[in-house]
Design a protein around this motif. Structure first.
Motif, short mmCIF file in Angstrom:
data_model
loop_
_atom_site.label_atom_id
_atom_site.label_comp_id
_atom_site.label_asym_id
_atom_site.label_seq_id
_atom_site.Cartn_x
_atom_site.Cartn_y
_atom_site.Cartn_z
N GLN A 78 0.83 -1.20 0.00
CA GLN A 78 0.00 0.00 0.00
C GLN A 78 0.87 1.26 0.00
O GLN A 78 0.59 2.21 -0.74
N VAL A 79 1.92 1.26 0.81
CA VAL A 79 2.81 2.43 0.88
C VAL A 79 3.49 2.65 -0.47
O VAL A 79 3.58 3.77 -0.96
N TRP A 80 3.96 1.57 -1.09
CA TRP A 80 4.62 1.70 -2.39
C TRP A 80 3.66 2.26 -3.42
O TRP A 80 4.03 3.14 -4.21
N ASN A 81 2.42 1.77 -3.42
CA ASN A 81 1.44 2.28 -4.38
C ASN A 81 1.14 3.75 -4.14
O ASN A 81 0.97 4.52 -5.09
N GLN A 82 1.08 4.17 -2.88
CA GLN A 82 0.81 5.58 -2.60
C GLN A 82 1.96 6.46 -3.01
O GLN A 82 1.76 7.54 -3.56
N ARG A 83 3.18 6.00 -2.77
CA ARG A 83 4.34 6.85 -3.10
C ARG A 83 4.63 6.88 -4.59
O ARG A 83 5.07 7.89 -5.11
N ASN A 84 4.44 5.78 -5.26
CA ASN A 84 4.87 5.69 -6.66
C ASN A 84 3.71 5.67 -7.64
O ASN A 84 3.93 5.47 -8.82
N GLY A 85 2.50 5.84 -7.19
CA GLY A 85 1.37 5.90 -8.09
C GLY A 85 0.90 4.52 -8.49
O GLY A 85 1.55 3.51 -8.26
N VAL A 86 -0.26 4.51 -9.07
CA VAL A 86 -0.84 3.25 -9.50
C VAL A 86 -0.32 2.92 -10.89
O VAL A 86 0.17 3.78 -11.61
N VAL A 87 -0.44 1.68 -11.28
CA VAL A 87 -0.10 1.30 -12.63
C VAL A 87 -1.14 1.91 -13.55
O VAL A 87 -2.33 1.74 -13.35
N SER A 88 -0.67 2.65 -14.53
CA SER A 88 -1.61 3.38 -15.38
C SER A 88 -2.32 2.45 -16.34
O SER A 88 -1.72 1.60 -16.98
N VAL A 89 -3.59 2.63 -16.40
CA VAL A 89 -4.41 1.98 -17.42
C VAL A 89 -5.08 3.12 -18.17
O VAL A 89 -5.10 4.25 -17.69
N PRO A 90 -5.62 2.88 -19.34
CA PRO A 90 -6.16 4.00 -20.12
C PRO A 90 -7.15 4.88 -19.37
O PRO A 90 -7.22 6.07 -19.60
N SER A 91 -7.90 4.32 -18.44
CA SER A 91 -8.89 5.12 -17.73
C SER A 91 -8.32 5.75 -16.46
O SER A 91 -9.04 6.38 -15.71
N SER A 92 -7.05 5.57 -16.22
CA SER A 92 -6.47 6.04 -14.98
C SER A 92 -6.36 7.56 -14.95
O SER A 92 -5.91 8.18 -15.90
N SER A 93 -6.76 8.15 -13.85
CA SER A 93 -6.63 9.60 -13.71
C SER A 93 -5.18 9.98 -13.46
O SER A 93 -4.77 11.10 -13.74
N ALA A 94 -4.38 9.05 -12.92
CA ALA A 94 -2.98 9.35 -12.65
C ALA A 94 -2.25 9.64 -13.96
O ALA A 94 -1.41 10.55 -14.02
N ARG A 95 -2.54 8.89 -14.98
CA ARG A 95 -1.87 9.10 -16.27
C ARG A 95 -2.23 10.48 -16.81
O ARG A 95 -1.36 11.21 -17.30
N ARG A 96 -3.50 10.87 -16.73
CA ARG A 96 -3.93 12.17 -17.24
C ARG A 96 -3.24 13.30 -16.47
O ARG A 96 -2.76 14.27 -17.06
N LEU A 97 -3.17 13.15 -15.14
CA LEU A 97 -2.51 14.19 -14.33
C LEU A 97 -1.03 14.30 -14.67
O LEU A 97 -0.49 15.41 -14.78
N ARG A 98 -0.36 13.16 -14.83
CA ARG A 98 1.05 13.20 -15.20
C ARG A 98 1.25 13.87 -16.54
O ARG A 98 2.17 14.64 -16.74
N ARG A 99 0.37 13.57 -17.49
CA ARG A 99 0.47 14.16 -18.82
C ARG A 99 0.28 15.68 -18.75
O ARG A 99 1.02 16.44 -19.39
N GLU A 100 -0.69 16.12 -17.95
CA GLU A 100 -0.92 17.57 -17.81
C GLU A 100 0.28 18.24 -17.15
O GLU A 100 0.70 19.32 -17.57
N ARG A 101 0.85 17.60 -16.11
CA ARG A 101 2.02 18.18 -15.45
C ARG A 101 3.20 18.25 -16.41
O ARG A 101 3.94 19.24 -16.43
N ARG A 102 3.38 17.21 -17.22
CA ARG A 102 4.47 17.19 -18.19
C ARG A 102 4.30 18.32 -19.20
O ARG A 102 5.26 19.01 -19.54
#
Length: 131
Positions: A79-103
């Protein structure tokens, strides 16, 4: 007659566990297996009426607590690793969209800074030549 290979390599269907999680899992497996062996020895010593039965039962209880703790450690580490390093991105993942916007924002900021520096250099050159 051509020989068939002993095995056929296939792509992994699951991603490899992160190193801290894998370390915790290996630790938990070793501790749990030792606890099971210890419980078996305690049981057999109890059946034979050995003097070793009572200390082994007590230590088996302690080992069970430690084994439970180690299994929980795997879950917490994951759980700690997932929180620190993000979830594995899948096409519907919001983490991927946020990373793309930050980039995109970082790239735009670098481009703007580069352009501003270029304009300052150009203006500085003109000022020196006219003065």
């Amino acid at each position: 007659m051509p020989r068939q290979p002993l095995w056929v390599e296939e792509a992994a269907t699951r991603r490899r566990m992160p190193d801290p999680v894998r370390r915790a899992a290996v630790r938990a497996v070793i501790i749990t297996s030792l606890t099971l062996i210890q419980a078996m020895v305690a049981f057999l010593a109890s059946l034979t009426g050995s003097w070793l039965a009572f200390p082994m039962v007590l230590s088996s209880v302690g080992s069970t607590v430690v084994a439970t703790w180690s299994v929980l450690d795997v879950w917490v580490t994951r759980q700690v690793w997932n929180q620190r390093n993000g979830v594995v991105s899948v096409p519907s993942s919001s983490a991927r969209r946020l990373r793309r916007e930050r980039r995109r924002a970082r790239r735009a900021a670098r481009t703007a800074e580069r352009d501003a520096a270029r304009i300052r250099r150009r203006d500085a050159g003109r000022r020196l030549s006219r003065a």
